[in-house]
Design a protein around this motif. Structure first.
Motif, PDB file in Angstrom:
ATOM      1  N   GLN A  33       0.956  -0.823  -0.396  1.00  7.45           N
ATOM      2  CA  GLN A  33      -0.306   0.194   0.245  1.00  7.45           C
ATOM      3  C   GLN A  33       0.946   1.657  -0.133  1.00  7.45           C
ATOM      4  OE1 GLN A  33      -2.695  -0.017   2.879  1.00  7.45           O
ATOM      5  NE2 GLN A  33      -3.899   2.035   2.734  1.00  7.45           N
ATOM      6  N   ALA A  84      -6.364   4.622   5.597  1.00 10.97           N
ATOM      7  CA  ALA A  84      -7.081   4.574   4.166  1.00 10.97           C
ATOM      8  C   ALA A  84      -6.475   5.217   3.583  1.00 10.97           C
ATOM      9  CB  ALA A  84      -8.467   6.002   4.347  1.00 10.97           C
ATOM     10  N   TYR A 137      -8.453   5.910  -9.691  1.00 12.07           N
ATOM     11  CA  TYR A 137      -8.984   4.238 -10.397  1.00 12.07           C
ATOM     12  C   TYR A 137      -9.905   5.361 -11.644  1.00 12.07           C
ATOM     13  CZ  TYR A 137      -8.890   2.738  -5.559  1.00 12.07           C
ATOM     14  OH  TYR A 137      -8.874   2.126  -3.991  1.00 12.07           O
ATOM     15  N   GLY A 160     -10.590   8.208  -5.033  1.00 11.25           N
ATOM     16  CA  GLY A 160     -10.865   7.082  -3.912  1.00 11.25           C
ATOM     17  C   GLY A 160      -9.878   7.010  -3.237  1.00 11.25           C
ATOM     18  N   TYR A 161     -10.849   5.785  -2.479  1.00 10.72           N
ATOM     19  CA  TYR A 161      -9.532   5.378  -1.023  1.00 10.72           C
ATOM     20  C   TYR A 161      -9.764   3.285  -1.068  1.00 10.72           C
ATOM     21  CZ  TYR A 161      -8.664  10.188   0.932  1.00 10.72           C
ATOM     22  OH  TYR A 161      -8.459  11.086   1.086  1.00 10.72           O
ATOM     23  N   GLN A 162      -8.517   3.693  -0.894  1.00  3.75           N
ATOM     24  CA  GLN A 162      -8.124   2.053  -0.754  1.00  3.75           C
ATOM     25  C   GLN A 162      -8.440   2.468   0.905  1.00  3.75           C
ATOM     26  OE1 GLN A 162      -8.110  -0.820  -2.276  1.00  3.75           O
ATOM     27  NE2 GLN A 162      -7.904  -1.873  -0.770  1.00  3.75           N
ATOM     28  N   GLN A 172      -8.417  -0.593   4.422  1.00  2.00           N
ATOM     29  CA  GLN A 172      -8.562  -1.592   4.860  1.00  2.00           C
ATOM     30  C   GLN A 172      -7.576  -1.312   6.135  1.00  2.00           C
ATOM     31  OE1 GLN A 172      -5.669  -3.256   1.974  1.00  2.00           O
ATOM     32  NE2 GLN A 172      -4.288  -2.010   2.105  1.00  2.00           N
ATOM     33  N   SER A 187     -11.112  -5.052   3.870  1.00  2.00           N
ATOM     34  CA  SER A 187     -10.767  -4.060   2.375  1.00  2.00           C
ATOM     35  C   SER A 187     -11.192  -3.695   1.721  1.00  2.00           C
ATOM     36  CB  SER A 187      -9.341  -5.239   1.198  1.00  2.00           C
ATOM     37  OG  SER A 187      -8.709  -4.865   0.097  1.00  2.00           O
ATOM     38  N   GLU A 188     -11.881  -2.348   1.128  1.00  2.00           N
ATOM     39  CA  GLU A 188     -12.438  -2.114   0.069  1.00  2.00           C
ATOM     40  C   GLU A 188     -12.235  -1.151  -0.199  1.00  2.00           C
ATOM     41  OE1 GLU A 188     -16.588  -2.378   1.842  1.00  2.00           O
ATOM     42  OE2 GLU A 188     -15.619  -1.544   3.816  1.00  2.00           O
ATOM     43  N   LEU A 189     -13.108  -0.907  -0.998  1.00  2.00           N
ATOM     44  CA  LEU A 189     -12.789   1.358  -1.695  1.00  2.00           C
ATOM     45  C   LEU A 189     -14.079   1.924  -1.950  1.00  2.00           C
ATOM     46  CD1 LEU A 189     -13.526   1.112  -4.911  1.00  2.00           C
ATOM     47  CD2 LEU A 189     -12.067  -0.750  -5.411  1.00  2.00           C
ATOM     48  N   THR A 190     -13.626   3.086  -1.944  1.00  2.00           N
ATOM     49  CA  THR A 190     -14.078   3.700  -2.341  1.00  2.00           C
ATOM     50  C   THR A 190     -14.187   5.201  -2.858  1.00  2.00           C
ATOM     51  OG1 THR A 190     -16.100   5.236  -0.916  1.00  2.00           O
ATOM     52  CG2 THR A 190     -14.730   5.161   0.001  1.00  2.00           C
ATOM     53  N   THR A 245      -8.890  -2.830 -10.089  1.00  2.00           N
ATOM     54  CA  THR A 245      -9.256  -3.253  -8.854  1.00  2.00           C
ATOM     55  C   THR A 245      -9.625  -4.850  -8.826  1.00  2.00           C
ATOM     56  OG1 THR A 245     -11.136  -2.377  -9.600  1.00  2.00           O
ATOM     57  CG2 THR A 245     -10.430  -0.717  -8.735  1.00  2.00           C
TER      58      THR A 245
END
Length: 427
Positions: free
Chosen positions: A38, A171, A176, A186-188, A190, A237-240, A402
């Motif tokens: 990361q 974050a 992306y 956006g944001y990773q 996790q 682990s998500e992204l927005t 992604t």
């Protein structure tokens, strides 16, 4: 006082055995590798790292210990029947499954798989005495799936608390490819925590009984118990691209709490009525996938948030310790004017900052659209954009892919998933 001394003595013995378990070090290595990747992303995209590998590793390690101890105390009263053979089985299944997808490291998948395999393998006859295959059959058949599912539920409740408290801290802003092929911000999000567990497990002789009856495995623990220590991995682990990190983290933790409650009730029902065990195991996996699917689906229904506006440049992130952080600038706000000039691109922002070598005046539109003004002296060594990371335009060189990756691919690529715009090259 006798029970306190007894618990303390057994805890210290289990604590020593924990450090002889190779999975303690495997879990820590996976945490370090994930955070290292990361931070490499951040350096590649922004020419600076927004997080410290050592600092974040220690922070998550200590929070993992806190979560593990809290879960261990809760499980003293809830109860779980687990043997060393079951621990090894769960870790081996987890390692085999993360060869397919890294997210399958979660105990929900390995415990759920054991619950599904248990009635199927009960039909397989044992071949002779001893042997590897007979050992696997015995470990699967002997697993107390309802109590293991209860443990998974409590771990996910602890994970939800950790996500709400710490999820937005790690974050990472990213670039992306949006739904229409444009590069957006956006944001990773996790976090991974190695949570050492100290579980009361039944023993045949030579140990005193618990002074209370746990909800699960109560009869076996009343005959005698000791502590079994093993490390568990929890994380998300998500992204927005459509929400602020804190807002996304709060929603994710809420969904996980609902999952934990439903799974615990399913485990309790399976404890009371054994035919429901396979249903509870399927629910453990299916609902976990449903939570992840819903998060992705919800993201797809919303418009990108981190895109520049006609009114100004949207702030994607600020560099820690930079002038932007000192001034209180926040992700999602707009840089309207710099030194009296309106800015609409990264080059215009840089040029406007260079208009004055002594100080910089900023007009910022907050999340409500209200303007506020900032003024700060400019010093040698300051970040060339005052620590402001703006949302990408279509001149962005790199963006993050992604797609999900198997573990072997993940480990063999230094910067897996980082693509150069207008090319198929993967770094």
């Amino acid at each position: 006082m006798d029970i306190i001394a007894d618990v303390a003595g057994r805890f210290l013995m289990a604590f020593g055995r924990l450090w002889l378990n190779p999975f303690t070090y495997i879990g820590l290595l996976l945490v370090i590798l994930q955070y290292r990747k990361q931070i490499q992303f951040e350096r590649k995209l922004f020419a600076t790292s927004l997080h410290s590998l050592v600092g974040e590793t220690w922070r998550t390690y200590l929070w993992g210990w806190a979560a593990g101890l809290a879960v261990s105390v809760a499980m003293l009263f809830i109860g779980v029947s687990i043997q060393l053979e079951t621990v090894l089985l769960l870790w081996v299944l987890s390692i085999l499954m993360i060869l397919i997808r890294i997210r399958f490291l979660c105990l929900a998948y390995s415990v759920g798989l054991v619950g599904i395999l248990q009635p199927l393998l009960s039909l397989v006859p044992q071949q002779g005495e001893g042997g590897f295959w007979n050992g696997v059959l015995a470990a699967v058949r002997g697993a107390d799936v309802p109590s293991l599912l209860a443990l998974v539920a409590i771990l996910h409740a602890a994970e939800a608390v950790l996500i709400r408290a710490q999820g937005s801290r790690m974050a990472s802003p990213m670039f992306y490819e949006g739904k229409r092929g444009k590069i957006v911000g956006g944001y990773q999000l996790q976090g991974f925590w190695l949570a050492p567990l100290f579980l009361a497990v039944p023993v045949q002789a030579g140990a005193a009984a618990l002074p209370w009856t746990p909800l699960f495995a109560g009869d076996s623990l009343m005959a005698g118990w000791t502590f079994l220590a093993f490390p568990a991995m929890i994380g998300f682990s998500e992204l927005t691209m459509t929400r602020l990190p804190r807002e996304k983290v709060n929603r994710s933790s809420g969904l996980l709490l609902i999952y934990a409650l439903v799974l615990f009730l399913a485990a309790l029902l399976a404890q009371l009525w054994s035919p429901f065990t396979i249903v509870a195991a399927v629910l453990g996996i299916g609902l976990h996938e449903a939570v992840m699917w819903y998060g992705r689906w919800e993201e797809a229904q919303r418009s990108p948030y981190y895109i520049n506006q006609p009114r100004g440049l949207k702030i994607l992130a600020v560099v820690p310790g930079s002038p932007a952080e000192e001034l209180g600038l926040k992700p999602g706000e707009l840089v309207h004017k710099v030194n009296g000039l309106r800015v609409h691109s990264k080059s215009e922002l840089h040029q406007a900052i260079q208009l004055s070598s002594a100080y910089c005046k900023l007009e910022i539109a907050d999340h409500a659209g209200e303007l506020r003004f900032h003024k700060r002296a400019v010093f040698a060594g300051d970040h060339y954009q005052l620590g402001i990371i703006i949302c990408p335009d279509q001149d962005a060189v790199f963006y993050v892919e992604t797609r999900q990756l198997p573990l072997l691919t993940y480990l063999t690529r230094k910067l897996t998933g980082l693509l150069k715009k207008d090319s198929e090259e993967t770094f």
